[in-house]
Design a protein around this motif. Structure first.
Motif, PDB file in Angstrom:
ATOM      1  N   LYS A 166      -2.036   0.273   6.895  1.00 39.07           N
ATOM      2  CA  LYS A 166      -2.939  -0.346   6.719  1.00 39.07           C
ATOM      3  C   LYS A 166      -2.343  -1.868   6.324  1.00 39.07           C
ATOM      4  CE  LYS A 166      -6.496   2.784   4.849  1.00 39.07           C
ATOM      5  NZ  LYS A 166      -7.490   3.059   3.496  1.00 39.07           N
ATOM      6  N   ASP A 224      -0.465   4.467   2.780  1.00 40.02           N
ATOM      7  CA  ASP A 224      -0.767   4.086   4.129  1.00 40.02           C
ATOM      8  C   ASP A 224      -0.101   3.055   4.779  1.00 40.02           C
ATOM      9  OD1 ASP A 224      -1.423   3.974   6.907  1.00 40.02           O
ATOM     10  OD2 ASP A 224      -3.654   4.568   6.379  1.00 40.02           O
ATOM     11  N   ASN A 228       0.909  -1.087   0.061  1.00 38.82           N
ATOM     12  CA  ASN A 228      -0.081  -0.134   0.056  1.00 38.82           C
ATOM     13  C   ASN A 228       1.023   1.259  -0.142  1.00 38.82           C
ATOM     14  OD1 ASN A 228      -2.649   0.888   0.166  1.00 38.82           O
ATOM     15  ND2 ASN A 228      -2.369   1.918   2.080  1.00 38.82           N
TER      16      ASN A 228
END
Length: 281
Positions: free
Chosen positions: A43, A40, A37
């Protein structure tokens, strides 16, 4: 068991729903699932802790993936595909769950005869009950379509449609769970207004929707026939149905599906215009 390395590019709701569904179904091993990702990192790390999958940076996910699942936000697809092209090794299968982005555009961004399959699941894949439509790109083989069907069959039912019908699929089943939840909200509110407590309302509504869905699935009766079987002349259900007809609820639902499908087309057109503008610039 899917004996392929799966790489998720994106760690949002659909990625998590697919990962959870695949693992719960025993269809894939956690150590063969990588998640990257870009914006972010928390996450992907959260998914790694929760499900035992491997959190990596995007270049590694691209290099190691035999199947790359494009699950980032559509607005980030352009930058992501540049990175995919730069780190791509061989001809992995590209599975795109990006709403409104055609396979032809993805193929063009990656160059060469890269197999791309577009998928439109819904968030019910989190509990293994998604309705997913697949549409093959120009270079996807029958074997690769079988693999895509195997992946999504692990989290629900799968149909194959021409890509030209994907907007209709988006309006019907892609957005469909929200319509059902909206209905559940209204039913529970009506129960509370008539004095039932929250727990009782939720239990009755859950089981009513679940039982009705099983009747649709497990009988050969049409929805109209099943409705008529419940609707005795002069009875309570008929009184309720008359209100729905008076308020044109069926037409409102049809219009909701049409508008969602129309919005899918609008987003696709806007994306195409934006992509063309960036290419010209």
């Amino acid at each position: 068991m899917i004996e392929k390395n799966l790489s998720f590019l994106g760690a949002g709701a659909i990625a998590e729903a697919l990962i959870r569904g695949l693992l719960d179904a025993g269809a894939a091993r956690a150590d063969r699932i990588r998640v990257a990702n870009r914006w972010d990192g928390q996450k992907k790390d959260s998914l790694a802790r929760r499900y035992g999958v491997v959190a990596v940076e995007r270049p590694e996910a691209i290099r190691r993936g035999e199947v790359l699942i494009l699950a980032m936000k559509p607005k980030d697809a352009g930058d992501a595909l540049v990175e995919v092209r730069d780190h791509l090794q061989g001809h992995p299968l590209i599975l795109s769950v990006l709403a409104g982005i055609p396979t032809e555009w993805i193929e063009r961004q990656l160059g060469g005869q890269i197999p791309v399959i577009r998928a439109m699941p819904n968030t019910s894949c989190r509990v293994g009950e998604s309705a997913t439509a697949l549409a093959p790109g120009r270079y996807a083989t029958a074997e690769q379509m079988n693999l895509a069907e195997q992946i999504f069959a692990a989290v629900g039912r799968v149909v194959v449609v021409p890509e030209s019908q994907m907007d209709a699929v988006t309006g019907l089943s892609g957005s469909g769970p929200a319509y059902v939840y909206y209905l559940a909200e209204a039913l529970m509110a009506s129960g509370r207004e008539m004095g039932l407590d929250e727990k009782v309302c939720r239990g009755l509504v859950e089981q009513t929707l679940y039982g009705a869905a099983l009747m649709l699935r497990n009988t050969e009766e049409s929805p109209e026939t099943l409705r008529r079987q419940v609707t005795s002349p002069g009875g309570t259900t008929e009184a309720g149905i008359q209100v729905l007809e008076l308020r044109h609820v069926a037409e409102a639902l049809r219009e909701a599906v049409r508008r969602a499908a129309e919005r899918s087309r609008e987003l696709q057109e806007a994306f195409a215009e934006s992509a063309a503008s960036e290419a010209d610039g």
